[in-house]
Design a protein around this motif. Sequence first.
Motif, short mmCIF file in Angstrom:
data_model
loop_
_atom_site.label_atom_id
_atom_site.label_comp_id
_atom_site.label_asym_id
_atom_site.label_seq_id
_atom_site.Cartn_x
_atom_site.Cartn_y
_atom_site.Cartn_z
N UNK A 18 -23.50 42.96 64.01
CA UNK A 18 -23.88 43.59 64.99
C UNK A 18 -24.96 44.10 65.49
N UNK A 19 -24.85 45.19 63.94
CA UNK A 19 -26.39 45.49 64.40
C UNK A 19 -27.71 44.97 64.25
N UNK A 20 -27.48 43.61 63.39
CA UNK A 20 -28.62 42.90 63.09
C UNK A 20 -28.83 42.43 65.18
N UNK A 21 -27.74 41.76 65.20
CA UNK A 21 -27.63 41.34 66.99
C UNK A 21 -28.11 42.08 67.79
N UNK A 64 -32.11 43.47 56.86
CA UNK A 64 -32.11 43.04 58.38
C UNK A 64 -32.93 43.08 59.56
N UNK A 65 -32.68 42.25 60.63
CA UNK A 65 -34.35 42.34 60.86
C UNK A 65 -35.40 43.36 61.26
N UNK A 81 -27.43 53.66 48.76
CA UNK A 81 -29.24 53.49 49.56
C UNK A 81 -28.92 52.38 50.25
N UNK A 82 -28.14 51.58 50.25
CA UNK A 82 -27.48 50.14 51.51
C UNK A 82 -27.67 51.73 53.09
N UNK A 83 -26.54 51.93 52.20
CA UNK A 83 -26.33 53.17 53.56
C UNK A 83 -27.12 53.61 54.22
N UNK A 84 -28.18 54.70 53.58
CA UNK A 84 -29.01 55.22 53.84
C UNK A 84 -29.96 54.64 54.73
N UNK A 85 -30.56 53.05 54.08
CA UNK A 85 -30.60 52.01 54.84
C UNK A 85 -30.47 52.29 56.38
N UNK A 86 -28.91 51.62 56.77
CA UNK A 86 -28.02 51.38 58.09
C UNK A 86 -28.09 53.02 58.89
N UNK A 87 -28.11 54.16 58.27
CA UNK A 87 -27.99 55.33 58.93
C UNK A 87 -30.10 54.74 59.68
N UNK A 88 -30.56 54.80 58.42
CA UNK A 88 -32.40 54.52 59.59
C UNK A 88 -32.00 53.74 60.87
N UNK A 344 -24.90 35.30 54.38
CA UNK A 344 -24.88 36.46 53.81
C UNK A 344 -25.96 37.41 54.73
N UNK A 345 -26.05 38.21 54.29
CA UNK A 345 -27.26 39.25 55.50
C UNK A 345 -28.21 37.63 55.55
N UNK A 346 -29.06 37.38 55.11
CA UNK A 346 -29.84 36.51 55.48
C UNK A 346 -29.52 35.35 56.14
N UNK A 347 -28.24 35.33 56.39
CA UNK A 347 -28.25 34.36 57.53
C UNK A 347 -27.61 35.16 58.84
N UNK A 348 -27.29 35.62 58.77
CA UNK A 348 -26.91 36.98 60.03
C UNK A 348 -28.14 37.04 60.49
N UNK A 349 -29.04 37.99 59.94
CA UNK A 349 -30.02 37.69 60.41
C UNK A 349 -31.14 36.38 61.50
N UNK A 350 -30.97 35.80 60.99
CA UNK A 350 -31.02 34.75 62.11
C UNK A 350 -30.87 34.40 62.48
N UNK A 351 -29.72 34.55 62.95
CA UNK A 351 -28.85 34.07 64.08
C UNK A 351 -29.05 34.87 64.98
N UNK A 352 -28.85 36.45 64.64
CA UNK A 352 -29.83 37.27 65.81
C UNK A 352 -30.63 36.91 66.30
#
Length: 366
Positions: A18-21, A64-65, A81-88, A344-352
């Motif tokens: 959802x964040x990617x979209x 993410x995109x 660190x992934x959560x830190x990345x998502x927060x940013x 995975x995340x790679x596919x989600x980024x492409x979808x978004x």
Amino acid sequence: MQKEETEGVIVVGAGPSGLSAAACLRKHSIPFIIIEREDCFASLWKKYSYDRLHLHLRKQFCQLPHKPFPPAFPSYVPKNQFLEYLDDYVSHFAIAPLYRRTVELAQYDDARRCWRVEARNGESGEVEKYCGRFLVVATGETSDPFVPAVEGLSSFPGKVIHSTRFKSGKEFKDEHVLVVGSGNSGMEIALDLVNHGAKTSILVRSPYLSLSSVDSLMVILSTIVYGDVTKYGVKRPTEGPFSMKNNHGKYPVIDVGTYKKIKSHELKVLAAEIESVRGKDVLFKNGELHPFDSIVFCTGFKRSTNKWLKDDELLNDEGLPKPKYPSHWKGNNGLYCVGLSRRGFYGAAADAENIANDISFFMQQP
């Protein structure tokens, strides 16, 4: 309360998909709202994942995109660190989900040519109504924890949890613990339990070491590295890691030290499935009976999209796309899905990216 977004987009789910979209829509200056049933974004990572969790693929396949991981991050990014990345990420793209909204209905309104979404507000208890020209299903592949039905499980006196409730092996020290499931989560949790002094057994419900063209090479390499794993109770599947991911959405297990514990017999492998539970005793289908203090089910997830999405074209009863990849992300009447390609995340980024581009193109038409 009636909320109308007749020219915008409704995104359901504020996980990484959802964040990617949302970020891709923001890049196109497309108005949107994002609805999330939990009280935070990326709740699976923030609230329901174990402490030692790392991304199972290299970071370039998980970003993410429009925002790569910082160069200083390791190749396999740890949870914190992934959560830190998502927060940013959320801050950078000014994403503001509407939290504690559980979608109960999403249906296309032919007369108004928009998607009507009804969501129950977890704080007020009221059903809120939203209307958007486009609807993006971003609830992900891992929305609802799944625990299989086991005869007699209710009689078990110890702790029974899904992997989403496991944090650390510290609380299981000196206990006899059964881990059910041998995917990456099962293997990592089993290792964490052993490292914290739990007497751990893992039920290998499906084989996890590799076989097809590129897959055949992986089988050869895995045999060289690991040798004959069958003598430890680990079976080989009939498909290789790439086929398994494409066909079943399962990643091959990334060994983080678990195999060493299996070889040293610190981690016991049980190859037979559970027949029933009798108090503390677990009976397996091969006739073996073993007592345990706790059971951790690493048995994956189901999806409940079909309960609220009134559409028969895009998603099947399991909440996965009916159209074949790479056309899986787009339905009719402005309906889309992101993060359900089993890539995975790679596919989600492409979808978004595809979804935002498609909506942008549509909105520019006269």
